[in-house]
Design an enzyme around this catalytic site. Sequence first.
Site, mmCIF file in Angstrom:
data_model
loop_
_atom_site.group_PDB
_atom_site.id
_atom_site.type_symbol
_atom_site.label_atom_id
_atom_site.label_comp_id
_atom_site.label_asym_id
_atom_site.label_seq_id
_atom_site.Cartn_x
_atom_site.Cartn_y
_atom_site.Cartn_z
ATOM 1 N N ASP A 13 0.839 -1.196 0.000
ATOM 2 C CA ASP A 13 0.000 0.000 0.000
ATOM 3 C C ASP A 13 0.877 1.250 0.000
ATOM 4 O O ASP A 13 1.996 1.245 0.533
ATOM 5 C CB ASP A 13 -0.905 0.012 1.232
ATOM 6 C CG ASP A 13 -2.039 -0.990 1.133
ATOM 7 O OD1 ASP A 13 -2.104 -1.727 0.127
ATOM 8 O OD2 ASP A 13 -2.854 -1.051 2.077
ATOM 9 N N ARG A 43 -2.967 -12.987 9.539
ATOM 10 C CA ARG A 43 -4.350 -12.922 9.991
ATOM 11 C C ARG A 43 -4.902 -14.330 10.168
ATOM 12 O O ARG A 43 -4.375 -15.305 9.642
ATOM 13 C CB ARG A 43 -5.210 -12.144 8.977
ATOM 14 C CG ARG A 43 -4.858 -10.661 8.854
ATOM 15 C CD ARG A 43 -5.157 -9.920 10.125
ATOM 16 N NE ARG A 43 -4.942 -8.485 10.045
ATOM 17 C CZ ARG A 43 -3.844 -7.868 10.479
ATOM 18 N NH1 ARG A 43 -2.853 -8.566 11.004
ATOM 19 N NH2 ARG A 43 -3.736 -6.554 10.397
ATOM 20 N N CYS A 108 -11.972 -6.337 0.680
ATOM 21 C CA CYS A 108 -11.737 -7.778 0.715
ATOM 22 C C CYS A 108 -11.010 -8.349 -0.493
ATOM 23 O O CYS A 108 -10.965 -9.565 -0.663
ATOM 24 C CB CYS A 108 -13.045 -8.544 0.911
ATOM 25 S SG CYS A 108 -13.895 -8.089 2.433
ATOM 26 N N GLU A 109 -10.407 -7.502 -1.321
ATOM 27 C CA GLU A 109 -9.620 -8.048 -2.429
ATOM 28 C C GLU A 109 -8.428 -8.849 -1.915
ATOM 29 O O GLU A 109 -7.974 -9.807 -2.558
ATOM 30 C CB GLU A 109 -9.148 -6.939 -3.377
ATOM 31 C CG GLU A 109 -8.064 -6.018 -2.838
ATOM 32 C CD GLU A 109 -8.574 -5.007 -1.826
ATOM 33 O OE1 GLU A 109 -7.733 -4.396 -1.144
ATOM 34 O OE2 GLU A 109 -9.809 -4.821 -1.719
ATOM 35 N N ASP A 110 -7.925 -8.490 -0.733
ATOM 36 C CA ASP A 110 -6.803 -9.234 -0.160
ATOM 37 C C ASP A 110 -7.241 -10.604 0.346
ATOM 38 O O ASP A 110 -6.535 -11.599 0.170
ATOM 39 C CB ASP A 110 -6.128 -8.434 0.958
ATOM 40 C CG ASP A 110 -7.102 -7.878 1.984
ATOM 41 O OD1 ASP A 110 -8.327 -8.055 1.828
ATOM 42 O OD2 ASP A 110 -6.636 -7.245 2.952
ATOM 43 N N SER A 148 -9.134 0.648 7.288
ATOM 44 C CA SER A 148 -9.305 -0.234 8.441
ATOM 45 C C SER A 148 -9.760 0.507 9.691
ATOM 46 O O SER A 148 -10.142 -0.114 10.687
ATOM 47 C CB SER A 148 -7.995 -0.978 8.736
ATOM 48 O OG SER A 148 -6.972 -0.071 9.053
ATOM 49 N N GLY A 152 -17.174 -0.311 11.568
ATOM 50 C CA GLY A 152 -17.777 -1.478 10.935
ATOM 51 C C GLY A 152 -16.838 -2.253 10.030
ATOM 52 O O GLY A 152 -17.249 -3.256 9.433
#
Length: 215
Positions: A13, A43, A108-110, A148, A152
């Site tokens: 990023d 994660r 959520c592409e990662d 992030s 939500g």
Amino acid sequence: IDSLQSDVVLMVDDDLRISCPSLYQGFEAWATNPDSMVGYYPRLAAQSRSHVANQYTYHNWPEVFLTSRMNFVLTKASFLHKQYLDIYWDENWHPRQILDYVDRYRNCEDIAMAMMVANYTKTTLGESSKPVYVEGRVNDKGIFGGISTISGHHTARSKCLTDLSEMYTSRGWGLPFSYDVPLKEASWLHHSPDMWWQYRPSNVAEWVALLNFFR
């Protein structure tokens, strides 16, 4: 990307700064594990503690550390084989339904990439290539204003895990994250005497990511 002259791609990023020694360690880890995703942000996708069937929760570093488990790394700072960029857009391996989901929620592409790599390697190699965690030094300049931090965000990430997992199982592929990897086993850097409590995040601010810890 036709102009790529290397098999490896560094994805990072624009608000991150990775130290040079950490970059070297990441590349070295990838060169040893070219089928795996290698990254600095581990994660854990785990079954929800609510015990609702097929509902998953997205966990950050505190859960990874305390359970000593992980099953994917974020693309925000990662090395991966260039073939995965092509496969990501190949609807035989990565259905349009998933691509449309990512576009619709702009998130959520990662997770989608990590699931795709796990499923692709399981199908072609007989076993999912496990992620590799590089404990480095990463300065996150977007920690107080990035996506992030939006209210939500973690709930949305958990929903992504649940929804995308359902898309995989509906095609008969099974769950992409059907495994956990011990943090010690997944880590490129080891400490003497190599006890579980010696492992650290690449960014100290990872310790405060507790939003989903009790879910």
